[in-house]
Design a protein around this motif. Structure first.
Motif, PDB file in Angstrom:
ATOM      1  N   TYR A 162      11.803  -4.240   0.539  1.00 40.65           N
ATOM      2  CA  TYR A 162      10.532  -3.342  -0.180  1.00 40.65           C
ATOM      3  C   TYR A 162      10.740  -3.030  -1.757  1.00 40.65           C
ATOM      4  O   TYR A 162      11.717  -2.634  -2.338  1.00 40.65           O
ATOM      5  CB  TYR A 162      10.561  -2.005   0.767  1.00 40.65           C
ATOM      6  N   MET A 175       8.682  13.227   9.882  1.00 44.75           N
ATOM      7  CA  MET A 175       9.106  13.518   8.491  1.00 44.75           C
ATOM      8  C   MET A 175       8.427  14.614   7.784  1.00 44.75           C
ATOM      9  O   MET A 175       9.155  15.331   6.904  1.00 44.75           O
ATOM     10  CB  MET A 175       8.785  12.093   7.772  1.00 44.75           C
ATOM     11  N   ARG A 176       7.294  14.790   8.095  1.00 46.40           N
ATOM     12  CA  ARG A 176       6.568  15.904   7.590  1.00 46.40           C
ATOM     13  C   ARG A 176       7.147  17.089   7.551  1.00 46.40           C
ATOM     14  O   ARG A 176       7.362  17.995   6.710  1.00 46.40           O
ATOM     15  CB  ARG A 176       5.180  16.003   8.028  1.00 46.40           C
ATOM     16  N   ASP A 197       0.776  -1.295  -0.097  1.00 40.22           N
ATOM     17  CA  ASP A 197      -0.060  -0.086  -0.054  1.00 40.22           C
ATOM     18  C   ASP A 197       0.653   1.277   0.068  1.00 40.22           C
ATOM     19  O   ASP A 197       1.638   1.385   0.918  1.00 40.22           O
ATOM     20  CB  ASP A 197      -0.787   0.116   1.192  1.00 40.22           C
ATOM     21  N   ILE A 233       1.455   3.620   3.210  1.00 40.43           N
ATOM     22  CA  ILE A 233       2.635   3.151   4.248  1.00 40.43           C
ATOM     23  C   ILE A 233       3.800   3.867   3.959  1.00 40.43           C
ATOM     24  O   ILE A 233       4.444   4.582   4.918  1.00 40.43           O
ATOM     25  CB  ILE A 233       2.656   1.782   4.157  1.00 40.43           C
ATOM     26  N   ARG A 234       3.952   4.090   2.664  1.00 45.36           N
ATOM     27  CA  ARG A 234       5.431   4.584   2.509  1.00 45.36           C
ATOM     28  C   ARG A 234       5.349   6.162   2.921  1.00 45.36           C
ATOM     29  O   ARG A 234       6.154   6.706   3.442  1.00 45.36           O
ATOM     30  CB  ARG A 234       5.790   4.538   0.983  1.00 45.36           C
ATOM     31  N   TYR A 286       5.819   6.793   6.276  1.00 47.66           N
ATOM     32  CA  TYR A 286       7.236   6.700   6.998  1.00 47.66           C
ATOM     33  C   TYR A 286       8.042   8.000   6.090  1.00 47.66           C
ATOM     34  O   TYR A 286       9.106   8.503   6.939  1.00 47.66           O
ATOM     35  CB  TYR A 286       7.679   5.226   6.436  1.00 47.66           C
ATOM     36  N   LEU A 287       7.832   8.289   5.153  1.00 47.76           N
ATOM     37  CA  LEU A 287       8.794   9.156   4.633  1.00 47.76           C
ATOM     38  C   LEU A 287       8.272  10.655   4.358  1.00 47.76           C
ATOM     39  O   LEU A 287       8.702  11.654   4.034  1.00 47.76           O
ATOM     40  CB  LEU A 287       9.315   8.742   3.166  1.00 47.76           C
ATOM     41  N   GLY A 288       6.951  10.990   4.878  1.00 44.63           N
ATOM     42  CA  GLY A 288       6.231  12.331   5.029  1.00 44.63           C
ATOM     43  C   GLY A 288       6.093  12.755   3.706  1.00 44.63           C
ATOM     44  O   GLY A 288       5.581  13.993   3.792  1.00 44.63           O
ATOM     45  N   MET A 289       6.319  12.175   2.555  1.00 51.09           N
ATOM     46  CA  MET A 289       5.872  12.685   1.466  1.00 51.09           C
ATOM     47  C   MET A 289       5.543  11.797   0.077  1.00 51.09           C
ATOM     48  O   MET A 289       5.783  10.534   0.257  1.00 51.09           O
ATOM     49  CB  MET A 289       6.693  14.006   0.904  1.00 51.09           C
ATOM     50  N   ALA A 339      13.125  11.612  -0.622  1.00 48.15           N
ATOM     51  CA  ALA A 339      11.819  10.893  -0.631  1.00 48.15           C
ATOM     52  C   ALA A 339      11.517   9.793  -1.655  1.00 48.15           C
ATOM     53  O   ALA A 339      10.807   8.763  -1.590  1.00 48.15           O
ATOM     54  CB  ALA A 339      10.407  11.924  -0.538  1.00 48.15           C
ATOM     55  N   MET A 355      10.953  17.557   6.039  1.00 52.43           N
ATOM     56  CA  MET A 355      10.733  17.646   4.544  1.00 52.43           C
ATOM     57  C   MET A 355      10.217  19.041   4.334  1.00 52.43           C
ATOM     58  O   MET A 355      10.904  19.565   3.517  1.00 52.43           O
ATOM     59  CB  MET A 355       9.582  16.688   4.218  1.00 52.43           C
ATOM     60  N   TYR A 378      14.111   2.369   5.248  1.00 50.64           N
ATOM     61  CA  TYR A 378      13.115   2.785   6.248  1.00 50.64           C
ATOM     62  C   TYR A 378      12.228   1.754   6.024  1.00 50.64           C
ATOM     63  O   TYR A 378      11.496   1.343   7.177  1.00 50.64           O
ATOM     64  CB  TYR A 378      12.244   4.217   5.797  1.00 50.64           C
ATOM     65  N   LEU A 379      11.794   1.044   5.090  1.00 51.34           N
ATOM     66  CA  LEU A 379      10.901   0.154   4.953  1.00 51.34           C
ATOM     67  C   LEU A 379      11.082  -1.191   4.940  1.00 51.34           C
ATOM     68  O   LEU A 379      10.452  -2.087   4.758  1.00 51.34           O
ATOM     69  CB  LEU A 379       9.923   0.353   3.759  1.00 51.34           C
TER      70      LEU A 379
END
Lengths: 236, 334, 241, 295
Positions: free
Chosen positions: C238, C196-197, A226, A229-230, A233-236, C224, C200, C233-234
């Motif tokens: 992934y 992160m928001r 999905d 989810i990314r 985690y990464l905010g964008m 990103a 970034m 991170y994942l």
């Protein structure tokens, strides 16, 4: 009724609220993953369940009994066993003594010798190293001891906090393989992980946490790719 | 009339009372008790600079009292030097000792520092007990030193009655309180408090915590030694077991802890509370119930630590605030 | 010239390499972000730069001076200020007192120090809380106090260690705008953050580390979409879409 | 030369008893991370208990251990549970429990002076007992029998504590708690109960030390103060938390005290002990054995 049922849980460190109205459940025999970025409140959630951090609101119902006010030692005795982040072994004790401390609670103590053999057959490396001090083990071996120590307590539900933390990719595979074996023997597992792919691939269901709230939940195989989810985690 | 006015009037009232007291209290025994009360309040206020503001726990301050007492007494007995000069010399010597002892220990964790100060004081006591002559200086080992009351007068720091001693120690106490008040409002005071509460954070804000503590230790040991000279001239007899005693070191710490560490009035409150207990227990129960006052000290200490860990100064000043604010409810924040 | 230059910095703890030959260059006026998964070595790198411990090897140059292993109070005086991940207020004292401790680093007079502290509090819209005991502040205010203290030392470079953790979304936004203001005033910012928001949105330049090593650097958009970052991170299986 | 050898042996014997008196201090520190300033008072209480137990029953001093060990265990256990525990809970989040140190100082003052009230200031000695004045003749050397007993007892006690800590469920739980309180509680261990037990064990070993002392040492209300400060010195010399360290530290002190007077007046040796303590504190504050848990 689920094995573990959490309703509208709130929790704070001092006046920093970290968990907000969080609800979640784990059924008997399931493997459930809680995923989310750093600081999302995953570890805190496990600390509240195991009684290290008092809940400021809501209920935790385990085997049909409210436990959110119980002390950690009583929660272990009832069958919730928390393998903490960063292993937290007893560094100057031998591997075997670490495992034996795991069987401290009354329920586990009587069967400790037998459980020890079971743990050794699951994790044969530990038997080879049983007299070695925990601090002299490698990171991967330490994580194995931590999991073994948790199993020694005869859990009804095993909670793992970031078992892959700080381990190299090859060792991470080993650890997840071990978790898979434990689950296959019928153990209920609640796992907090950063490694989304690995943890969801061996889970039945998953929850995504963000800012101490559940933002997504579902069947693990559907969540695995999905895109949200990314984003989480990464905010964008 | 606002609370600031009331504070000023109360302060003046207390001062006037303190200065007028000898006019009313004619009994030498009571005056003696009062002198010792102020003496302990003075010691504790000096202790407080390092033990209170800097947040460490020194338990050997009697060593500095001893250094002060011995220095001025030896100088005056052997060389006829006025105790007033000896007082300053003793203070300087104690300051050097304080720096030497503080240099390695003030970085340590609290318990180690406490132990190191105890060991220093005990070691000093044992040495004094063993030394008859230090070079040309007569220390007189375990027998102690007697000060013959030959000439009275201000320059000899010797008086026939208790009143002058009363005023001297009162003024010393007021000065040292004023000094700690000024320290508490200075950069040093801010640095001590910050370093005592959160050393790591303080260092990141430019505070050299170890250096601030060392300065505090130097000031505190200097001031403590001055009281040693006073004690020698007041009692005219000094003796290693009584003047470099663990009991004195601990009593100073107890007074501060019960009164309130790191506050200006804490030591006074502590002394007002504990000294009379000690004196009256000794007077009335000394023979029948020996050590009663120490049992009371111990109990009070435990209770205060359990229920008012920051000392009695806090609830008492809250009570005082409530009393003076009662006529007109708090008006403005400025 | 770079304001902060970190070259081949390594920090070992008993054989474990927490930071491995890390290079960073922070230009004056930048907001520079450092991110990485849990346990990647961010805090260790931060603490080496801030002087909490000395790196095992490598060179850290700040404002033209090598600062390896320099004591924290001297770093502060040379213009490098930091905040703590776990805020450390002087709890028994009020806000003004807390900030005054910091402003004493440039003056010996209490009057000047207090005036300067007040100016900082006003610039952060915090002056109304000056008489509140630091121990009684809410978490958002404690974070703000932490920043006020750092600013009162008049830094050239501000090191921020997870100052937004535990804040509500609107408080995070407020924090972001505070930092943008600070940058306008010419303060360079080095920030470690989990949210992160926020990072970034704030950063001009981001470095990502894993296992103590730099795995990527660039603008927020580049980061990103960087495959190595996503895997870090994942999880390394992934599938990057 | 023979004198020096004789003094050395007697110094080692007495030193091991010193080590035994400090063993409880080091155990309690190892688990609670608190220096118990009332430790000397525990020893004093132990000596009075031993004194009366032997006096009233008339048994051989070492038989009194049957009474002294459980009484002292219960005493230590209750002291921790009733007085120290509430402070511990209140100070849970404080890095260094200085308040606990202060409270143990209060306990010291209360115990010593309560004893003074109850038993008066006089020195009491066991007087006639099977060990009194007994000497072992080794060629021309005389070795004190009660100290030899004490030496053996110190070694046996250290071995017993080691065995207990390694081979029993409770012992392992105590060690686990001393290394990581939170992880231990995740194993179902109630840390406050562990503190009570550790305090009890510390007091019990102190009671054993009291029994070894009582055949040749007077008991009086402030006897603990002598051993209190000696105990601090011993455990810091050996390394806080280490049992071997306590024994070695004790032997060092014992040797200085017994061999030293060959070269100087006896009281000077005391000053040397304090000096050595300060030097170790400055040079190697973790002690000769570091803060290792060798038990």
């Amino acid at each position: 009724m689920s094995l573990l049922d959490i309703h509208n849980l709130n929790a704070s460190y001092g006046d920093v609220q970290v968990i907000f109205d969080l609800s979640l459940k784990v059924n008997q025999g399931e493997v459930v993953s809680i995923i989310g970025g750093n600081g999302a409140g995953k570890s805190t959630l496990l600390r509240v369940i195991s009684g290290l951090l008092p809940a400021s609101g809501g209920q935790i119902i385990f085997e049909e009994k409210e436990i959110q006010k119980d002390l950690p030692e009583n929660i272990v005795a009832q069958g919730i066993v928390h393998v903490p982040e960063g292993r937290r072994l007893f560094p100057l004790m031998s591997v075997k003594d670490n495992l034996m401390v795991g069987a401290y609670n009354k329920r586990a103590r009587e069967e400790s010798e037998q459980t020890l053999q079971e743990v050794y057959s699951l994790l044969p490396r530990l038997e080879e190293r049983e007299d070695q001090l925990a601090m002299t083990l490698s990171g991967g071996e330490q994580q194995m001891v931590a999991i073994g120590r948790g199993l020694m307590a005869k859990p009804h539900i095993l909670m793992l906090d970031e078992p892959s933390l700080g381990l190299a990719p090859l060792l991470i595979k080993d650890i997840f393989e071990t978790v898979r074996k434990i689950a296959d023997q019928g153990m209920t597992v609640l796992m907090v992980e950063q490694d989304v792919r690995h943890s969801l691939s061996l889970s039945d269901r998953g929850y995504v946490l963000e800012h101490g709230r559940v933002v997504m939940e579902g069947q693990a195989d559907q969540m695995i790719d999905d895109p949200h989810i990314r984003e989480a985690y990464l905010g964008m | 009339m606002n609370s600031q006015h009331i504070n000023k009037i109360a302060l003046l009232g207390v001062l006037a009372l303190a200065f007028a007291l000898p006019l009313v209290v004619r009994s030498a025994t009571y005056l003696h008790i009062l002198v010792l009360l102020f003496f302990y309040a003075y010691l504790t206020t000096s202790w407080n600079i390092v033990g209170g503001f800097a947040g460490v726990l020194p338990l050997g301050h009697a060593a500095f009292v001893g250094i002060g007492a011995y220095t001025s007494t030896v100088l005056s007995l052997q060389y006829g030097i006025s105790p007033w000069i000896g007082m300053v010399v003793g203070g300087v010597l104690a300051m050097i000792a304080g720096i030497i002892i503080g240099l390695p220990t003030l970085k340590m964790r609290g318990a180690y520092f406490a132990l190191a100060t105890i060991a220093f004081a005990e070691g000093l006591r044992v040495m004094v007990e063993n030394i008859d002559y230090l070079g040309p200086l007569k220390i007189n080992g375990p027998r102690g030193l007697q000060i013959p009351p030959l000439e009275t007068g201000f320059s000899h720091f010797m008086f026939a009655t208790k009143e002058p001693y009363y005023y001297i120690i009162l003024i010393m106490l007021l000065l040292v309180m004023l000094l700690t008040y000024m320290v508490s409002r200075s950069k040093l005071g801010y640095y001590l408090v910050a370093g005592g509460e959160e050393p790591e954070a303080a260092m990141a804000l430019g505070v050299n915590v170890a250096r601030a503590r060392l300065i505090a230790m130097a000031v505190s040991s200097f001031l403590t030694a001055l009281a040693g000279t006073f004690y020698a001239q007041f009692s005219l007899y000094i003796h290693p077991k009584s003047i470099i005693s663990l009991d004195m070191s601990f009593e100073i710490a107890f007074i501060a802890l019960i009164g309130g560490r790191g506050s200006i009035v804490g030591p006074i409150l502590g002394a007002l509370l504990l000294r009379p207990v000690s004196d009256f227990c000794r007077i009335y129960f000394g023979d029948s119930l020996p050590g009663l006052h120490l049992i009371i000290f111990g109990l009070v200490l435990i209770l205060v630590m359990l229920y008012q860990p920051r000392g009695l100064q806090e609830p008492i000043s809250r009570l005082y605030q409530r009393i003076i604010n009662r006529p007109q409810p708090a008006t403005s924040g400025s | 010239m770079a304001l902060l230059q970190v070259e081949k910095m390594t920090k070992e703890f008993g054989g474990l390499r927490a930071v491995d030959s890390l290079d960073l260059t922070i230009e004056p006026g930048q907001i520079f972000g450092l991110i990485g998964p849990n346990g990647a070595g961010k805090s260790t790198a931060f603490n080496c730069i801030a002087g909490a411990f000395a790196p095992t090897s490598g060179k850290i140059t700040f404002d033209g001076e090598v600062i390896n292993g320099e004591k924290p109070w001297n770093l502060c005086k040379s213009g490098l200020a930091r905040t703590f991940q776990i805020v450390k207020p002087f709890a028994s004292k009020d806000v003004l007192y807390n900030v005054t401790v910091a402003s004493f680093s440039t003056t010996n007079s209490r009057k000047h120090a207090e005036e300067k502290a007040m100016a900082v509090l006003e610039s952060l819209n915090f002056a109304d809380k000056k008489n509140v005991l630091a121990g009684n502040l809410t978490i958002a205010d404690r974070k703000r106090l932490e920043i006020a203290k750092a600013l009162a030392t008049e830094p050239k470079l501000l090191l921020l260690d997870e100052v937004m953790a535990g804040l509500r979304p609107n408080e995070v936004d407020e924090m972001v705008s505070i930092f943008q203001d600070l940058r306008k005033q010419g303060i360079t910012i080095f920030i470690i953050e989990h949210i992160m928001r926020a990072i970034m949105a704030l950063s001009d330049h981001i470095v990502v580390i894993q296992f103590g090593k730099k795995i990527a650097e660039g603008s927020p958009a580049e980061i990103a979409n960087d495959e190595r970052v996503i895997k870090a991170y994942l999880g390394d299986d992934y599938v990057v879409a | 030369m023979l004198y020096v050898l004789e003094d050395t042996i007697n110094g080692i014997l007495m030193g091991s008893i010193y080590g035994l008196t400090a063993m409880g201090l080091t155990i309690i520190f190892g688990v609670l991370k608190v220096i118990n300033f009332a430790h000397g008072s525990l020893l004093m209480v132990g000596m009075y208990v031993s004194y009366w137990a032997i006096r009233l029953t008339g048994v051989h001093p070492y038989v009194a251990l049957i009474l002294v060990i459980p009484i002292m265990f219960i005493f230590g256990y209750s002291l921790q549970k009733i007085i120290i525990r509430p402070i511990f809970i209140a100070e849970k989040n404080v890095r260094e429990p200085v308040t606990v140190i202060i409270v143990t100082t209060g306990i010291w003052y209360i115990l010593d002076n309560l004893t003074l009230l109850l038993f008066g200031p006089q020195y009491r000695s066991l007087g006639n007992n099977p060990l009194q004045g007994k000497m072992l003749e080794l060629g021309e050397m005389f070795i004190s029998m009660p100290k030899l007993y004490g030496f053996v007892t110190a070694l046996v006690t250290a071995a017993a504590v080691h065995w207990f800590m390694h081979k029993t469920v409770m012992g392992r739980a105590i060690r686990a708690t001393s290394m990581d309180r939170e992880a231990a509680s995740l194993m179902g261990i109630d840390q406050y109960k562990i503190y009570n037990v550790a305090f009890g064990i510390g007091a019990a070993t102190t009671g054993i030390a009291a029994v070894t002392l009582i055949p040749f040492y007077n008991v009086f209300p402030t006897v603990g103060v002598l051993f209190d400060i000696k105990g601090f010195i011993i455990v810091v010399l050996g390394g806080l938390g280490s049992i071997t360290g306590a024994l070695v530290g004790g032997v060092i002190i014992g040797l200085i005290e017994s061999v030293g007077p060959q070269f100087m007046t006896a009281t000077w040796t005391e000053a040397i002990v304090y000096g050595l303590f300060l030097v170790v504190l400055f040079v190697k504050p973790s002690g000769l054995f570091g803060q290792k848990h060798d038990w």
